[in-house]
Design a protein around this motif. Structure first.
Motif, short mmCIF file in Angstrom:
data_model
loop_
_atom_site.label_atom_id
_atom_site.label_comp_id
_atom_site.label_asym_id
_atom_site.label_seq_id
_atom_site.Cartn_x
_atom_site.Cartn_y
_atom_site.Cartn_z
N CYS A 1 0.86 -1.45 -0.13
CA CYS A 1 -0.36 0.17 -0.63
C CYS A 1 0.59 1.08 0.22
O CYS A 1 0.21 2.54 -0.60
CB CYS A 1 -1.07 0.15 0.89
SG CYS A 1 -2.15 -1.30 1.47
N MET B 1 -3.74 2.12 -14.25
CA MET B 1 -4.92 1.48 -13.13
C MET B 1 -4.36 -0.24 -14.06
O MET B 1 -5.00 -0.79 -13.99
CB MET B 1 -6.01 2.16 -14.45
CG MET B 1 -6.63 3.52 -13.44
SD MET B 1 -7.05 2.38 -11.54
CE MET B 1 -8.20 1.32 -11.98
N VAL C 1 -2.61 -1.91 -12.47
CA VAL C 1 -2.94 -2.41 -11.54
C VAL C 1 -3.82 -3.96 -11.85
O VAL C 1 -3.41 -4.45 -11.18
CB VAL C 1 -3.58 -1.26 -10.33
CG1 VAL C 1 -4.06 -2.14 -9.69
CG2 VAL C 1 -3.15 -0.45 -9.71
N ALA C 2 -4.41 -3.41 -13.00
CA ALA C 2 -5.90 -4.59 -13.54
C ALA C 2 -5.03 -6.17 -13.79
O ALA C 2 -5.46 -6.58 -13.54
CB ALA C 2 -6.24 -3.44 -14.37
N SER D 1 -3.63 -8.21 -10.97
CA SER D 1 -4.34 -8.12 -10.01
C SER D 1 -5.01 -9.88 -10.92
O SER D 1 -5.55 -10.45 -10.54
CB SER D 1 -5.43 -7.66 -10.33
OG SER D 1 -5.08 -6.42 -9.22
N GLY E 1 -15.35 5.51 -6.41
CA GLY E 1 -13.85 3.84 -6.88
C GLY E 1 -13.86 2.67 -6.26
O GLY E 1 -13.88 2.21 -6.52
N SER E 2 -14.58 2.90 -4.77
CA SER E 2 -13.71 1.71 -3.82
C SER E 2 -15.37 1.19 -4.04
O SER E 2 -14.91 -0.66 -4.15
CB SER E 2 -14.74 2.67 -2.09
OG SER E 2 -13.67 3.18 -0.98
N SER F 1 -15.99 0.42 -7.09
CA SER F 1 -15.53 0.11 -8.51
C SER F 1 -14.07 -0.83 -7.98
O SER F 1 -14.35 -2.01 -9.04
CB SER F 1 -15.19 0.65 -9.16
OG SER F 1 -14.10 0.48 -10.59
N TYR F 2 -13.71 -0.82 -7.16
CA TYR F 2 -12.27 -2.10 -6.63
C TYR F 2 -13.50 -2.99 -6.09
O TYR F 2 -12.78 -4.31 -6.25
CB TYR F 2 -11.02 -1.02 -5.51
CG TYR F 2 -10.27 -0.12 -6.53
CD1 TYR F 2 -9.13 -1.34 -7.13
CD2 TYR F 2 -10.51 0.80 -6.63
CE1 TYR F 2 -8.32 -0.98 -7.53
CE2 TYR F 2 -9.27 1.04 -7.70
CZ TYR F 2 -8.52 0.76 -8.14
OH TYR F 2 -7.49 1.35 -8.76
N ILE G 1 -14.41 -5.52 -8.33
CA ILE G 1 -13.09 -6.09 -9.11
C ILE G 1 -12.40 -7.23 -8.33
O ILE G 1 -13.13 -8.89 -9.07
CB ILE G 1 -11.62 -5.44 -9.48
CG1 ILE G 1 -13.00 -3.94 -10.47
CG2 ILE G 1 -10.98 -6.17 -10.02
CD1 ILE G 1 -12.24 -2.88 -10.95
N TYR G 2 -12.90 -6.63 -7.03
CA TYR G 2 -11.67 -7.96 -6.16
C TYR G 2 -13.11 -8.86 -5.93
O TYR G 2 -12.71 -10.31 -5.33
CB TYR G 2 -11.12 -7.40 -4.82
CG TYR G 2 -10.07 -6.83 -5.66
CD1 TYR G 2 -9.08 -6.93 -5.92
CD2 TYR G 2 -9.59 -4.90 -5.93
CE1 TYR G 2 -7.38 -6.62 -6.59
CE2 TYR G 2 -9.15 -4.74 -5.89
CZ TYR G 2 -7.93 -5.04 -6.36
OH TYR G 2 -6.17 -5.16 -7.19
N LEU H 1 -11.64 -5.10 -17.96
CA LEU H 1 -10.82 -4.17 -17.01
C LEU H 1 -10.13 -3.67 -18.20
O LEU H 1 -9.85 -2.20 -17.48
CB LEU H 1 -10.72 -5.18 -16.14
CG LEU H 1 -11.66 -5.70 -15.34
CD1 LEU H 1 -11.08 -6.92 -13.89
CD2 LEU H 1 -12.96 -4.92 -14.97
#
Length: 239
Positions: free
Chosen positions: A46, A73, A76-77, A80, A155-156, A158-159, A162-163, A195
């Protein structure tokens, strides 16, 4: 911390925490110790994610920020999406300890890359060092800002989506819907491409006709629909 000590020092600390935690995971013989070390892995990771966003603001002009953040992004995508696959292959072939050892090696390579190649960005400013009252006052101002709240919540969410998909989709597709591993891999790849493509839109929209982007997005969505529902409908028609 980034304002007080500059950009690079917190990155070094984050990488050191991640390296030691990964090495500890590789040598761990207890599940509870492993869980604690995984927590410290997240803390180290983080720190570097926050620093990366700060460096983007330092090194690029306002008109370039959207494109650079979009590429960030994408990184990061992609990480992940690829990490579970590569991690699974390493674990199957060589065991889970080597997986964590490989993370330690990658962290060392990243450290050298940061030291020799990464720009310094904004210099340290001791006037911004941690002082409780100014920090709490600034947090209050940020939290009460409606525009920040809208962006943070969206944004939260959205993430979170995804997760949630990354962690829950294998069970849903393969256990509940009895999808084969090969078919699930195809579904995973198509959604992953979506994504990544969405993150690239801001980067390419200045160079590519928006109509073409919409056509490509529509084609991908159509392929996803066919893959998910076409197989079931075909079985119904052939019965």
């Amino acid at each position: 911390m980034l304002e007080c000590f500059g950009r690079k020092k917190p990155i070094y600390v984050g990488l050191a925490i991640y390296f030691l935690a990964s090495l500890g995971c590789a040598l761990s013989g207890d599940i509870y110790i492993l869980i604690v070390l995984r927590f410290f892995q997240a803390v180290g990771a983080c720190a570097n994610m926050v620093a990366a966003r700060a460096l983007v603001r330092d090194l690029f002009e306002d008109k370039e920020l959207a494109q650079v953040f979009s590429l960030l992004m994408v990184v990061v995508a992609v990480s992940s999406i690829l990490a579970p696959t590569l991690g699974g292959l390493i674990t199957i072939q060589f065991g889970w300890r080597l997986f964590f050892a490989s993370l330690s090696i990658l962290t060392l390579l990243t450290f050298f890359g940061v030291y020799f190649r990464l720009s310094q960005g904004k210099s340290a400013n001791v006037t911004h060092c941690l002082k409780l009252k100014p920090v709490l006052r600034n947090y209050r101002e940020v939290i009460l800002n409606k525009q920040f709240a809208i962006y943070a919540i969206s944004g939260s969410i959205s993430y979170a989506g995804i997760y949630s998909y990354l962690s829950g989709s294998p069970h849903i597709y393969m256990e509940l819907y009895k999808v084969s591993k090969t078919t699930y891999s195809i579904i995973f790849a198509i959604i992953a491409a979506g994504l990544i493509g969405s993150a690239l839109v801001s980067y390419f929209q200045a160079r590519t006709d928006m109509a073409m982007i919409l056509v490509m997005s529509g084609a991908e969505f159509f392929a996803f629909i066919l893959l998910n529902f076409g197989r079931k409908k075909w079985k119904q028609l052939t019965l």
